[in-house]
Design a protein around this motif. Structure first.
Motif, PDB file in Angstrom:
ATOM      1  N   HIS A 244     113.327  31.329  56.579  1.00 38.17           N
ATOM      2  CA  HIS A 244     114.551  30.175  56.907  1.00 38.17           C
ATOM      3  C   HIS A 244     114.422  29.289  55.064  1.00 38.17           C
ATOM      4  CE1 HIS A 244     110.680  27.248  57.380  1.00 38.17           C
ATOM      5  NE2 HIS A 244     110.997  27.201  56.582  1.00 38.17           N
ATOM      6  N   LEU A 245     113.534  30.133  54.821  1.00 36.44           N
ATOM      7  CA  LEU A 245     113.233  29.886  53.039  1.00 36.44           C
ATOM      8  C   LEU A 245     114.462  30.811  51.943  1.00 36.44           C
ATOM      9  CD1 LEU A 245     109.943  27.532  52.905  1.00 36.44           C
ATOM     10  CD2 LEU A 245     112.507  26.671  53.072  1.00 36.44           C
ATOM     11  N   ARG A 246     114.906  30.377  51.192  1.00 35.82           N
ATOM     12  CA  ARG A 246     115.112  31.512  50.355  1.00 35.82           C
ATOM     13  C   ARG A 246     114.765  31.046  48.972  1.00 35.82           C
ATOM     14  NH1 ARG A 246     121.206  30.078  51.652  1.00 35.82           N
ATOM     15  NH2 ARG A 246     121.330  30.603  53.831  1.00 35.82           N
ATOM     16  N   LEU A 247     114.501  32.775  48.088  1.00 39.83           N
ATOM     17  CA  LEU A 247     113.673  31.498  47.172  1.00 39.83           C
ATOM     18  C   LEU A 247     114.915  31.767  45.249  1.00 39.83           C
ATOM     19  CD1 LEU A 247     111.581  32.915  48.827  1.00 39.83           C
ATOM     20  CD2 LEU A 247     110.006  33.701  46.320  1.00 39.83           C
ATOM     21  N   TYR A 248     114.571  31.288  44.350  1.00 44.01           N
ATOM     22  CA  TYR A 248     115.407  31.650  43.507  1.00 44.01           C
ATOM     23  C   TYR A 248     114.706  31.611  41.876  1.00 44.01           C
ATOM     24  CZ  TYR A 248     118.989  29.799  46.702  1.00 44.01           C
ATOM     25  OH  TYR A 248     120.038  29.447  47.813  1.00 44.01           O
ATOM     26  N   ASP A 249     115.478  32.735  40.945  1.00 42.21           N
ATOM     27  CA  ASP A 249     114.908  32.741  39.421  1.00 42.21           C
ATOM     28  C   ASP A 249     115.201  31.772  39.272  1.00 42.21           C
ATOM     29  OD1 ASP A 249     117.051  33.511  38.414  1.00 42.21           O
ATOM     30  OD2 ASP A 249     117.139  35.173  38.735  1.00 42.21           O
ATOM     31  N   ARG A 250     114.607  31.628  37.903  1.00 42.35           N
ATOM     32  CA  ARG A 250     114.878  30.923  36.939  1.00 42.35           C
ATOM     33  C   ARG A 250     116.555  30.467  36.370  1.00 42.35           C
ATOM     34  NH1 ARG A 250     109.837  32.576  34.942  1.00 42.35           N
ATOM     35  NH2 ARG A 250     108.050  31.063  35.252  1.00 42.35           N
ATOM     36  N   ARG A 251     117.180  31.648  36.562  1.00 48.29           N
ATOM     37  CA  ARG A 251     118.640  30.746  35.986  1.00 48.29           C
ATOM     38  C   ARG A 251     119.176  30.719  37.874  1.00 48.29           C
ATOM     39  NH1 ARG A 251     120.571  36.254  32.611  1.00 48.29           N
ATOM     40  NH2 ARG A 251     119.316  35.753  30.586  1.00 48.29           N
ATOM     41  N   GLY A 252     118.130  30.270  38.722  1.00 46.61           N
ATOM     42  CA  GLY A 252     119.535  30.230  39.793  1.00 46.61           C
ATOM     43  C   GLY A 252     120.117  31.124  40.744  1.00 46.61           C
ATOM     44  N   ARG A 253     119.834  32.167  40.376  1.00 43.76           N
ATOM     45  CA  ARG A 253     120.367  33.307  41.231  1.00 43.76           C
ATOM     46  C   ARG A 253     119.282  33.436  42.334  1.00 43.76           C
ATOM     47  NH1 ARG A 253     120.410  37.860  36.011  1.00 43.76           N
ATOM     48  NH2 ARG A 253     117.914  36.775  36.633  1.00 43.76           N
ATOM     49  N   GLN A 254     119.390  33.702  43.778  1.00 44.11           N
ATOM     50  CA  GLN A 254     118.876  34.397  44.449  1.00 44.11           C
ATOM     51  C   GLN A 254     118.389  35.286  44.374  1.00 44.11           C
ATOM     52  OE1 GLN A 254     120.684  33.325  48.558  1.00 44.11           O
ATOM     53  NE2 GLN A 254     118.913  34.478  49.644  1.00 44.11           N
ATOM     54  N   VAL A 255     116.830  35.737  45.256  1.00 47.60           N
ATOM     55  CA  VAL A 255     116.032  37.421  44.883  1.00 47.60           C
ATOM     56  C   VAL A 255     116.471  37.815  46.578  1.00 47.60           C
ATOM     57  CG1 VAL A 255     114.385  37.877  43.127  1.00 47.60           C
ATOM     58  CG2 VAL A 255     115.314  35.739  42.322  1.00 47.60           C
ATOM     59  N   SER A 256     116.085  38.365  46.207  1.00 47.77           N
ATOM     60  CA  SER A 256     115.813  39.200  47.613  1.00 47.77           C
ATOM     61  C   SER A 256     113.672  39.368  47.607  1.00 47.77           C
ATOM     62  CB  SER A 256     116.052  40.253  47.625  1.00 47.77           C
ATOM     63  OG  SER A 256     115.296  41.201  48.640  1.00 47.77           O
ATOM     64  N   ARG A 257     113.673  39.262  48.666  1.00 45.45           N
ATOM     65  CA  ARG A 257     112.030  39.018  48.767  1.00 45.45           C
ATOM     66  C   ARG A 257     111.582  40.624  48.905  1.00 45.45           C
ATOM     67  NH1 ARG A 257     110.167  34.615  53.398  1.00 45.45           N
ATOM     68  NH2 ARG A 257     111.190  33.409  53.043  1.00 45.45           N
TER      69      ARG A 257
END
Length: 537
Positions: free
Chosen positions: A373-386
């Protein structure tokens, strides 16, 4: 303290200072003697910047040891105030009025009188500040107490006292609120009980239930009578009246009011008068740390009571159960005050860094799809696929991703959060974990305060600015979009910790010391000279 407690003798002696002053002025020339007095004041005051500034601004004239009736009233008021310190849970011996009195008696020159003058101001400043804002520095006792004590400028005590009615000045120092007044009343009640031997024998049983009889039931009956929860009775059976008394006792101690004297209830029943008195004295010290207006409307979260309330003009207008931080070193909810500025409906949960690296990173190392249920984002605020992340390449110090949970019914913050931006990242919020509110002891969170009735809490806040607060709230909620709703008037929030507190009606409330903070405060108070006393009457 015999010399201080006799008002008549004290007035005779203090009045005699006038004669001493006049005699000394007549011996050796008035100007030389006045100069000697002022020089002594200047020398003694030089050790304290605030005292030195006060006397310099007042041409080194006496505040305490002069010949005027006003000086005489100031002296008497100071000694009377110190004599009453124990009523407030402050140790009178700490201010050593006897030593001051002896120094006054021994003053045989105006130079000696000048030294006494400064000594009295020094004692006055210590007493006045501690009576108004407490003896202890909160953060030094427990680092979870982040409270900003409203200290006043020290020199303002001297200048204010100089212009005030002496007795009235001292009476105005302690908190001028109903809570402090009721705590003082409870303190005296417990001190009188202590003088009479307390609540009697402990109940010799781990648990008792309705229908039982025998010596342990009689002991419970007697203790409930002594505590004021049961009318005098000769019953030896745990009958209906005793069941109702136990329920009232349970309500006053934050326990489930089932009328059964189980292990938790029995532990509270067998708590001594001495321990209750300690809780009250600690609560009074805590009140002094908050000796300033709390706001005509304010929010009060009591961590030990697991509750949140809205108060309007000192009356509770809304209350709800709460879940607070777990009793672990990195999870305990801190104590502080701030201003609630807005609410967020349909919030995104920005997972705190500590939780991300301590809890979720290890899970994702074992299974990259854990906590889906959680999403990951890089330092630029872009969602990153696991699938693009090698979780085993990271640890707590170099993990470069932010973890967020988008708005939803399952969101850890629920559907609304209430913000009073602070450096501790603490706020009030909804939660999907509703079952936790059924527990008696509710310390489960990472530090934030979860509310059982968050929607109703929002309605109460919005009622001041929306004609249809419930309709407005749900119109925003139904969009499903994260929406920030400002409060047109910020509301003070006070996160407090009271194991003893009062209500307008009914018995004093007592709660368990869930984080052990009050025990640490009492130890510090003892080291500062506070002790329990028994009062006849």
């Amino acid at each position: 303290m015999t010399s201080v407690n006799s008002a008549a003798l004290r007035m005779v002696f203090l009045g005699a200072l006038v004669v001493l002053f006049q005699v000394l002025l007549g011996a050796g020339g008035a100007q030389a003697q006045v100069t000697a007095f002022k020089q002594a004041v200047a020398e003694a005051a030089a050790q304290d910047r605030d005292i030195a500034a006060f006397y310099r601004d007042n041409n080194y004239e006496p505040l305490w040891t002069g010949r005027s009736g006003e000086d005489r009233r100031r002296r008497a008021a100071l000694f009377d105030a110190i004599a009453s310190a124990d009523d407030h849970g402050l140790p009178a011996e700490r201010y050593d009025a006897d030593a001051l009195m002896q120094q006054l008696k021994a003053a045989d020159s105006l130079r000696a009188l000048g030294l006494v003058e400064v000594a009295m101001s020094r004692t006055f400043l210590k007493f006045a500040r501690e009576m108004q804002t407490g003896m202890l520095v909160p953060g030094r006792v427990d680092n979870g107490i982040k409270r900003q004590v409203p200290y006043r400028e020290r020199v303002s005590y001297l200048s204010g006292f100089q212009k005030s009615n002496p007795g009235g000045f001292f009476r105005a120092l302690p908190p001028q609120n109903n809570e402090y007044t009721r705590l003082m009343k409870e303190k005296l009640r417990l001190e009188r009980l202590l003088a009479r031997g307390g609540w009697g024998a402990r109940v010799p049983a781990e648990t008792l239930k309705p229908g039982q009889s025998g010596a342990a039931v009689v002991a419970l009956r007697n203790r409930l009578i002594a505590m004021g929860f049961l009318r005098r009775s000769a019953t030896q059976t745990y009958d209906e009246q005793m069941l109702q008394a136990v329920q009232q006792f349970q309500l006053a101690h934050g326990l489930t009011p089932d009328g059964v004297a189980g292990a938790g209830t029995m532990a509270e029943v067998n708590t001594s008068v001495q321990d209750r008195l300690k809780s009250v004295i600690v609560a009074m010290e805590r009140e002094r740390w908050m000796n300033q207006p709390r706001g005509k409307r304010h929010i009060l979260v009591n961590l030990t009571d697991f509750s949140a309330r809205i108060l309007d003009n000192d009356h509770v207008t809304f209350e709800t159960r709460a879940v607070v931080g777990k009793n672990q070193s990195d999870r305990r909810s801190p104590e502080f005050s701030d201003q609630m500025e807005f609410m967020v409906i349909n919030p995104t949960w920005h997972v705190p860094r500590s939780i991300a690296v301590k809890e979720y990173l290890p899970m994702m190392k074992r299974n990259r799809n854990a906590a889906g249920h959680l999403r990951l984002y890089d330092r630029r605020g872009r969602q990153v696929s696991r699938s693009a992340i090698n979780f085993n390449a990271y640890n707590a110090s170099n993990f470069p991703y932010a973890i967020k949970q988008p708005p939803s019914q399952r969101n850890a913050l629920g559907l609304v959060k209430f913000m009073f931006p602070n450096q501790y990242n603490i706020y009030l919020h909804d939660t999907p974990s509703k079952s936790l509110f059924d527990h008696e002891k509710r310390d489960y969170s990472h530090g934030c305060i979860r509310l059982q009735k968050p929607f109703e809490f929002a309605y109460a806040l919005l009622a001041r600015q929306e004609s249809d607060p419930e309709g407005f709230f749900h119109s925003v909620l139904n969009t499903g979009n994260e929406t920030r709703v400002p409060l047109k008037q910020a509301v003070p929030v006070h996160i407090i910790y009271r194991t003893a507190f009062t209500t307008a009606k009914g018995p004093t409330q007592y709660r368990r010391d869930v984080y052990g903070r009050d025990a640490r405060i009492w130890t510090a108070l003892e080291k500062a000279g506070v002790s329990l006393r028994a009062v006849q009457g």
